[in-house]
Design a protein around this motif. Structure first.
Motif, PDB file in Angstrom:
ATOM      1  N   ARG A  91       0.830  -1.211   0.000  1.00 29.98           N
ATOM      2  CA  ARG A  91       0.000   0.000   0.000  1.00 29.98           C
ATOM      3  C   ARG A  91       0.863   1.259   0.000  1.00 29.98           C
ATOM      4  O   ARG A  91       0.520   2.255  -0.653  1.00 29.98           O
ATOM      5  N   PHE A  92       1.976   1.202   0.694  1.00 28.64           N
ATOM      6  CA  PHE A  92       2.864   2.362   0.719  1.00 28.64           C
ATOM      7  C   PHE A  92       3.438   2.635  -0.670  1.00 28.64           C
ATOM      8  O   PHE A  92       3.430   3.771  -1.153  1.00 28.64           O
ATOM      9  N   PHE A  93       3.916   1.577  -1.332  1.00 28.38           N
ATOM     10  CA  PHE A  93       4.513   1.764  -2.659  1.00 28.38           C
ATOM     11  C   PHE A  93       3.464   2.102  -3.709  1.00 28.38           C
ATOM     12  O   PHE A  93       3.789   2.710  -4.736  1.00 28.38           O
ATOM     13  N   ASP A  94       2.217   1.696  -3.486  1.00 31.96           N
ATOM     14  CA  ASP A  94       1.150   2.077  -4.414  1.00 31.96           C
ATOM     15  C   ASP A  94       0.987   3.593  -4.485  1.00 31.96           C
ATOM     16  O   ASP A  94       0.602   4.145  -5.522  1.00 31.96           O
ATOM     17  N   LEU A  95       1.306   4.261  -3.394  1.00 33.63           N
ATOM     18  CA  LEU A  95       1.169   5.719  -3.354  1.00 33.63           C
ATOM     19  C   LEU A  95       2.119   6.409  -4.323  1.00 33.63           C
ATOM     20  O   LEU A  95       1.849   7.518  -4.787  1.00 33.63           O
ATOM     21  N   ILE A  96       3.234   5.745  -4.634  1.00 33.04           N
ATOM     22  CA  ILE A  96       4.205   6.337  -5.566  1.00 33.04           C
ATOM     23  C   ILE A  96       4.209   5.600  -6.906  1.00 33.04           C
ATOM     24  O   ILE A  96       5.124   5.739  -7.702  1.00 33.04           O
ATOM     25  N   GLY A  97       3.179   4.750  -7.119  1.00 36.86           N
ATOM     26  CA  GLY A  97       2.994   4.121  -8.422  1.00 36.86           C
ATOM     27  C   GLY A  97       3.861   2.920  -8.704  1.00 36.86           C
ATOM     28  O   GLY A  97       4.087   2.578  -9.865  1.00 36.86           O
ATOM     29  N   ILE A  98       4.356   2.249  -7.681  1.00 36.39           N
ATOM     30  CA  ILE A  98       5.185   1.060  -7.874  1.00 36.39           C
ATOM     31  C   ILE A  98       4.431  -0.167  -7.366  1.00 36.39           C
ATOM     32  O   ILE A  98       3.978  -0.189  -6.216  1.00 36.39           O
ATOM     33  N   ASP A  99       4.278  -1.168  -8.225  1.00 43.60           N
ATOM     34  CA  ASP A  99       3.582  -2.402  -7.858  1.00 43.60           C
ATOM     35  C   ASP A  99       4.619  -3.444  -7.425  1.00 43.60           C
ATOM     36  O   ASP A  99       5.109  -4.219  -8.236  1.00 43.60           O
ATOM     37  N   ILE A 100       4.953  -3.466  -6.163  1.00 44.35           N
ATOM     38  CA  ILE A 100       5.987  -4.396  -5.687  1.00 44.35           C
ATOM     39  C   ILE A 100       5.459  -5.812  -5.531  1.00 44.35           C
ATOM     40  O   ILE A 100       6.235  -6.758  -5.359  1.00 44.35           O
ATOM     41  N   MET A 101       4.148  -6.009  -5.588  1.00 39.47           N
ATOM     42  CA  MET A 101       3.562  -7.351  -5.452  1.00 39.47           C
ATOM     43  C   MET A 101       3.358  -8.029  -6.805  1.00 39.47           C
ATOM     44  O   MET A 101       2.777  -9.103  -6.864  1.00 39.47           O
ATOM     45  N   ARG A 102       3.841  -7.411  -7.851  1.00 40.11           N
ATOM     46  CA  ARG A 102       3.567  -7.920  -9.192  1.00 40.11           C
ATOM     47  C   ARG A 102       4.067  -9.344  -9.394  1.00 40.11           C
ATOM     48  O   ARG A 102       3.430 -10.145 -10.078  1.00 40.11           O
ATOM     49  N   TYR A 103       5.197  -9.676  -8.807  1.00 39.83           N
ATOM     50  CA  TYR A 103       5.783 -11.002  -9.006  1.00 39.83           C
ATOM     51  C   TYR A 103       5.757 -11.843  -7.730  1.00 39.83           C
ATOM     52  O   TYR A 103       6.411 -12.872  -7.669  1.00 39.83           O
ATOM     53  N   VAL A 104       5.028 -11.413  -6.735  1.00 43.62           N
ATOM     54  CA  VAL A 104       5.062 -12.084  -5.434  1.00 43.62           C
ATOM     55  C   VAL A 104       3.988 -13.182  -5.372  1.00 43.62           C
ATOM     56  O   VAL A 104       2.860 -12.992  -5.833  1.00 43.62           O
ATOM     57  N   TYR A 105       4.342 -14.292  -4.771  1.00 47.84           N
ATOM     58  CA  TYR A 105       3.452 -15.426  -4.562  1.00 47.84           C
ATOM     59  C   TYR A 105       3.209 -15.515  -3.050  1.00 47.84           C
ATOM     60  O   TYR A 105       3.935 -16.219  -2.342  1.00 47.84           O
ATOM     61  N   PRO A 106       2.224 -14.800  -2.502  1.00 48.79           N
ATOM     62  CA  PRO A 106       2.046 -14.723  -1.046  1.00 48.79           C
ATOM     63  C   PRO A 106       1.920 -16.077  -0.360  1.00 48.79           C
ATOM     64  O   PRO A 106       2.430 -16.263   0.753  1.00 48.79           O
ATOM     65  N   TYR A 107       1.252 -17.013  -0.999  1.00 41.84           N
ATOM     66  CA  TYR A 107       1.101 -18.357  -0.426  1.00 41.84           C
ATOM     67  C   TYR A 107       2.464 -18.998  -0.191  1.00 41.84           C
ATOM     68  O   TYR A 107       2.749 -19.552   0.873  1.00 41.84           O
ATOM     69  N   SER A 108       3.338 -18.906  -1.191  1.00 39.60           N
ATOM     70  CA  SER A 108       4.669 -19.495  -1.086  1.00 39.60           C
ATOM     71  C   SER A 108       5.547 -18.710  -0.116  1.00 39.60           C
ATOM     72  O   SER A 108       6.367 -19.298   0.598  1.00 39.60           O
ATOM     73  N   VAL A 109       5.376 -17.376  -0.077  1.00 38.03           N
ATOM     74  CA  VAL A 109       6.135 -16.566   0.887  1.00 38.03           C
ATOM     75  C   VAL A 109       5.800 -17.006   2.310  1.00 38.03           C
ATOM     76  O   VAL A 109       6.687 -17.151   3.161  1.00 38.03           O
ATOM     77  N   ALA A 110       4.512 -17.240   2.571  1.00 40.90           N
ATOM     78  CA  ALA A 110       4.087 -17.661   3.908  1.00 40.90           C
ATOM     79  C   ALA A 110       4.601 -19.045   4.257  1.00 40.90           C
ATOM     80  O   ALA A 110       4.863 -19.350   5.426  1.00 40.90           O
ATOM     81  N   TRP A 111       4.766 -19.894   3.252  1.00 42.46           N
ATOM     82  CA  TRP A 111       5.188 -21.278   3.492  1.00 42.46           C
ATOM     83  C   TRP A 111       6.712 -21.386   3.616  1.00 42.46           C
ATOM     84  O   TRP A 111       7.237 -21.958   4.568  1.00 42.46           O
ATOM     85  N   ARG A 112       7.443 -20.815   2.655  1.00 43.78           N
ATOM     86  CA  ARG A 112       8.902 -20.980   2.641  1.00 43.78           C
ATOM     87  C   ARG A 112       9.654 -19.846   3.318  1.00 43.78           C
ATOM     88  O   ARG A 112      10.760 -20.040   3.804  1.00 43.78           O
ATOM     89  N   GLY A 113       9.043 -18.668   3.335  1.00 41.78           N
ATOM     90  CA  GLY A 113       9.746 -17.508   3.859  1.00 41.78           C
ATOM     91  C   GLY A 113      10.214 -17.616   5.295  1.00 41.78           C
ATOM     92  O   GLY A 113      11.307 -17.156   5.635  1.00 41.78           O
ATOM     93  N   PRO A 114       9.415 -18.199   6.197  1.00 39.26           N
ATOM     94  CA  PRO A 114       9.810 -18.202   7.612  1.00 39.26           C
ATOM     95  C   PRO A 114      10.836 -19.276   7.987  1.00 39.26           C
ATOM     96  O   PRO A 114      11.254 -19.310   9.148  1.00 39.26           O
ATOM     97  N   ILE A 115      11.224 -20.144   7.081  1.00 40.64           N
ATOM     98  CA  ILE A 115      12.022 -21.313   7.460  1.00 40.64           C
ATOM     99  C   ILE A 115      13.291 -20.921   8.211  1.00 40.64           C
ATOM    100  O   ILE A 115      13.569 -21.433   9.311  1.00 40.64           O
ATOM    101  N   LEU A 116      14.090 -20.028   7.650  1.00 43.47           N
ATOM    102  CA  LEU A 116      15.345 -19.645   8.301  1.00 43.47           C
ATOM    103  C   LEU A 116      15.096 -18.880   9.596  1.00 43.47           C
ATOM    104  O   LEU A 116      15.788 -19.091  10.597  1.00 43.47           O
ATOM    105  N   THR A 117      14.113 -17.998   9.577  1.00 40.82           N
ATOM    106  CA  THR A 117      13.839 -17.219  10.787  1.00 40.82           C
ATOM    107  C   THR A 117      13.323 -18.111  11.908  1.00 40.82           C
ATOM    108  O   THR A 117      13.700 -17.933  13.071  1.00 40.82           O
TER     109      THR A 117
END
Length: 328
Positions: A91-117
């Protein structure tokens, strides 16, 4: 290392990023996935519940002491949660016209992203618990030596029993444990390895067209295959999908003239037959193929004997898994 490791990661992925840079400007390449509050399941349930619980304790300790590795991992985890569930950064980047979620797979981020942390924070918490336990033992009554020895012998005995009874344990677990994914037996791995080592690099392989059975061929044989695992990010792949649909009709009966025409027209060089298709009775061979479920909805017997087709030559076979070369 909190600085060196991220910098090293950027340097190592830099050549790949430059190579695919033009794709970032193709309008059709867009992630079809959205943020969802249900992704907490991937972050908790899919991680085994216990590990996230331990990691929560470690994160609280890290937030309190705020060492440099703690700050790195906390920042990482915050962005994992945001990019999979909340989307505040988007939402913050939408204010300046940048779509940072364009290539993001939220389901996979939630599954694989936390492994190291999770691994880091769980270790922090367990280390803290062990320190507290060691301090408490200094004031506790010492455990008799025989009790420690008995516990050690019992542990070794349980491990040995599990090894001896591994096969019946695995077989009985089929009723309670279910795994999802692409499957291959030892024999399947052998035939795919044969193709990687003995076929030209530009070979085209006709693999099993239904379900998961053929999906590993592309990766292990390192050759182009007619069947492949579909991904929602694929772009300009209509011709490959069309070829895959035609292959499903041809694969199960290559004795038909139309199948021969298809194989010649596509330039197919090899045909691979999975073990479970050719010798389904080996499904119960837990030593050769550890799998917990029968491919009920995707398994289908061949309508022909590949050895009877005069334009196919068997070049490798192991325990039912086979490779045939297409003759000119």
């Amino acid at each position: 290392y909190c600085v060196v490791i991220p910098v090293l990661g950027v340097l190592l992925t830099g050549p790949w990023a430059l190579r695919v840079l033009p794709l970032f400007f193709v309008e059709q390449v867009v992630s079809p996935f959205i943020l969802s509050a249900t992704h907490w399941k991937q972050m908790v349930v899919y991680q085994g519940v216990l590990v996230p619980a331990l990691a929560l304790g470690g994160a609280m300790l890290a937030l309190w002491r705020r060492r440099l590795p703690d700050v790195l991992m906390l920042t990482w985890l915050v962005f994992v949660i945001d990019f999979s569930i909340f989307g505040l950064t988007d939402r913050f980047f939408d204010l300046i016209g940048i779509d940072i979620m364009r290539y993001v797979y939220p389901y996979s981020v939630a599954w694989r992203g936390p492994i190291l942390t999770y691994a880091y924070f769980a270790t922090v918490f367990i280390d803290w618990l062990l320190d507290r336990w060691a301090a408490a033992r200094e004031h506790a009554i010492a455990m008799p030596m025989w009790a420690g020895q008995a516990a050690l012998v019992t542990g070794i005995g349980l491990v040995a029993l599990a090894v001896v009874l591994s096969r019946p344990i695995l077989i009985s677990s089929r009723q309670a444990v279910n795994f999802f994914g692409a499957f291959s037996s030892r024999a399947d791995l052998a035939v795919m390895t044969y193709l990687r080592q003995n076929s030209p690099q530009d070979s085209l392989i006709l693999n099993y067209p239904s379900g998961f059975e053929g999906h590993w061929v592309t990766t292990i044989a390192e050759r182009e295959t007619v069947e492949f695992r579909d991904q929602p990010f694929f772009h300009l792949a209509d011709s490959y999908y069309e070829r895959m649909a035609q292959a499903e009709q041809a694969y199960f009966d290559l004795s038909q003239p139309a199948a021969r025409v298809f194989v010649q027209a596509q330039g197919i060089d090899y045909v691979i037959i999975p073990q479970i298709v050719n010798q389904p009775e080996r499904f119960n061979d837990m030593r050769g193929s550890i799998r917990w479920r029968w491919p009920q909805d995707t398994w289908r017997a061949l309508d022909y004997d590949p050895a009877s087709i005069d334009w196919l030559e068997q070049v490798f076979e192991q325990d039912g898994a086979q490779v045939y070369r297409v003759l000119p």
